[in-house]
Design a protein around this motif. Structure first.
Motif, PDB file in Angstrom:
ATOM      1  N   UNK A 124       0.891  -1.338   0.065  1.00 53.78           N
ATOM      2  CA  UNK A 124      -0.025  -0.074  -0.062  1.00 53.78           C
ATOM      3  C   UNK A 124       0.821   1.252   0.010  1.00 53.78           C
ATOM      4  N   UNK A 125       2.309   1.157   0.222  1.00 51.30           N
ATOM      5  CA  UNK A 125       3.009   2.215   0.344  1.00 51.30           C
ATOM      6  C   UNK A 125       4.062   2.376  -0.736  1.00 51.30           C
ATOM      7  N   UNK A 126       4.450   3.708  -1.028  1.00 51.68           N
ATOM      8  CA  UNK A 126       5.510   4.027  -2.077  1.00 51.68           C
ATOM      9  C   UNK A 126       6.981   3.953  -1.358  1.00 51.68           C
ATOM     10  N   UNK A 167      -5.309  -8.353   1.117  1.00 54.50           N
ATOM     11  CA  UNK A 167      -5.319  -8.679   2.647  1.00 54.50           C
ATOM     12  C   UNK A 167      -4.751  -7.521   3.397  1.00 54.50           C
ATOM     13  N   UNK A 168      -3.780  -6.745   2.830  1.00 51.14           N
ATOM     14  CA  UNK A 168      -3.184  -5.897   3.595  1.00 51.14           C
ATOM     15  C   UNK A 168      -3.833  -4.421   3.670  1.00 51.14           C
ATOM     16  N   UNK A 171      -7.534  -1.821   7.641  1.00 51.80           N
ATOM     17  CA  UNK A 171      -8.778  -1.109   8.124  1.00 51.80           C
ATOM     18  C   UNK A 171      -8.890  -1.737   9.482  1.00 51.80           C
ATOM     19  N   UNK A 172      -8.498  -2.544   9.699  1.00 51.94           N
ATOM     20  CA  UNK A 172      -8.729  -3.270  11.218  1.00 51.94           C
ATOM     21  C   UNK A 172      -7.857  -2.396  12.250  1.00 51.94           C
ATOM     22  N   UNK A 190     -13.676  -3.489  -2.287  1.00 53.69           N
ATOM     23  CA  UNK A 190     -14.914  -3.565  -1.811  1.00 53.69           C
ATOM     24  C   UNK A 190     -15.255  -4.774  -1.152  1.00 53.69           C
ATOM     25  N   UNK A 191     -15.008  -5.840  -1.805  1.00 50.12           N
ATOM     26  CA  UNK A 191     -15.255  -7.191  -1.207  1.00 50.12           C
ATOM     27  C   UNK A 191     -14.584  -7.224   0.151  1.00 50.12           C
ATOM     28  N   UNK A 192     -13.408  -7.291   0.273  1.00 45.73           N
ATOM     29  CA  UNK A 192     -12.459  -7.416   1.467  1.00 45.73           C
ATOM     30  C   UNK A 192     -12.752  -6.178   2.643  1.00 45.73           C
ATOM     31  N   UNK A 193     -13.359  -4.926   2.197  1.00 45.05           N
ATOM     32  CA  UNK A 193     -13.711  -4.016   2.996  1.00 45.05           C
ATOM     33  C   UNK A 193     -15.117  -4.703   3.577  1.00 45.05           C
TER      34      UNK A 193
END
Length: 302
Positions: A79-81, A105-106, A111-112, A142-145
């Protein structure tokens, strides 16, 4: 006649002290009904204290497109640069949909972590979670969220499937393209969230009326169009029907240059008078009288 409930959500609470001041003022003046908190913003602790002091309903503004993560950086590397910052709102979809190098999954892990930080700040889990820059409706995300929200017991999210975005002649091409893509993704995401028992309002307004795009006339037209569109498709006999719409807003005082943001400083929109302009429209007697005339009750969607 259908009963109309309008939820007005102020995004980016916690971004900076000037944003916090504007959100509180707008809530106390009846211009908004709830706010969404950026837990990785510059001033989330102040925002949380103000929310508790003034009994402002607050949810989580889930952010994976600006600033630093709530997780340890080693836990969410995709998720990071290279600077350890989230990919931007244009980079993230490209990485996700074209390069396919985002590990979803990340996204769930972050989110958690943000839900946990929200609980630490506010003292309870968020009633609603929406996505900063609408990342939560992207395909795959959207599915994982949705799954993570259900597991966390979060009841509400935002589905920004705004009507007739392509008809917004006041947009430049970049804004029209971005908003149209968001609305298209949101229409696909709506049944995904519904299948996970995460609720949303029936309709949405807000991309077409951000900042200087918001005028009394335009806002009234967009809200009326949203409610009528839902009512006409719901039932020919609308007596007893409850129709809900969310209005996304971005209120606040102009941020101070070099301060605020999510670890990278504040952007041009934050420093502009546009957010103060929104406050003026939303808190006006004209809008409040119009809500009453149009049978719209303000609601925080609990």
């Amino acid at each position: 006649m259908a009963r109309r409930l309008l939820t007005i959500t102020a995004d980016d609470f916690g971004y900076c002290p000037q944003r916090n001041k504007g959100v509180v003022e707008c809530y106390l003046r009846g211009g908004i009904t709830r706010a969404s908190l950026l837990v990785n913003g510059d001033s989330p602790s102040e925002a949380a204290d103000l929310a508790k002091k003034h009994n402002i309903p607050v949810g989580l503004h889930f952010n994976i497109t600006e600033g630093v993560p709530a997780s340890h950086k080693s836990e969410v590397p995709s998720l990071l640069n290279h600077k350890g910052m989230f990919w931007s709102k244009t980079e993230f979809p490209h990485k996700l949909l074209q390069q396919r190098c985002i590990v979803v999954e990340q996204v769930a892990h972050e989110l958690r972590a943000q839900i946990s930080e929200f609980e630490r700040l506010i003292g309870q889990k968020p009633n609603h979670v929406d996505g900063h820059q609408h990342v939560h409706v992207l395909p795959g995300v959207c599915e994982v969220v949705a799954k993570t929200l259900k597991e966390a017991g979060v009841k509400w999210t935002r589905v920004p499937d705004e009507l007739n975005i392509d008809g917004c002649a006041w947009f430049d091409e970049a804004r029209r393209r971005f908003s149209s893509e968001v609305a298209d993704h949101a229409r696909v995401a709506r049944p995904v969230y519904s299948a996970h028992d995460v609720r949303s309002t029936d309709g949405f307004v807000g991309m077409a009326t951000m900042g200087s795009y918001m005028t009394v006339e335009r806002l009234q037209h967009r809200l009326q169009m949203a409610f009528l569109g839902i009512e006409e498709s719901a039932s020919p006999d609308r007596d007893g029907v409850v129709v809900t719409v969310e209005l996304m807003v971005h209120v606040g005082y102009p941020a101070v240059t070099g301060k605020g943001g999510c670890g990278e400083g504040c952007d041009e929109f934050a420093q502009s008078p546009d957010r103060l302009h929104e406050m003026g429209v939303l808190c006006s007697d004209t809008m409040k009288q119009w809500y009453t005339a149009m049978n719209m009750s303000l609601d925080c969607a609990k």
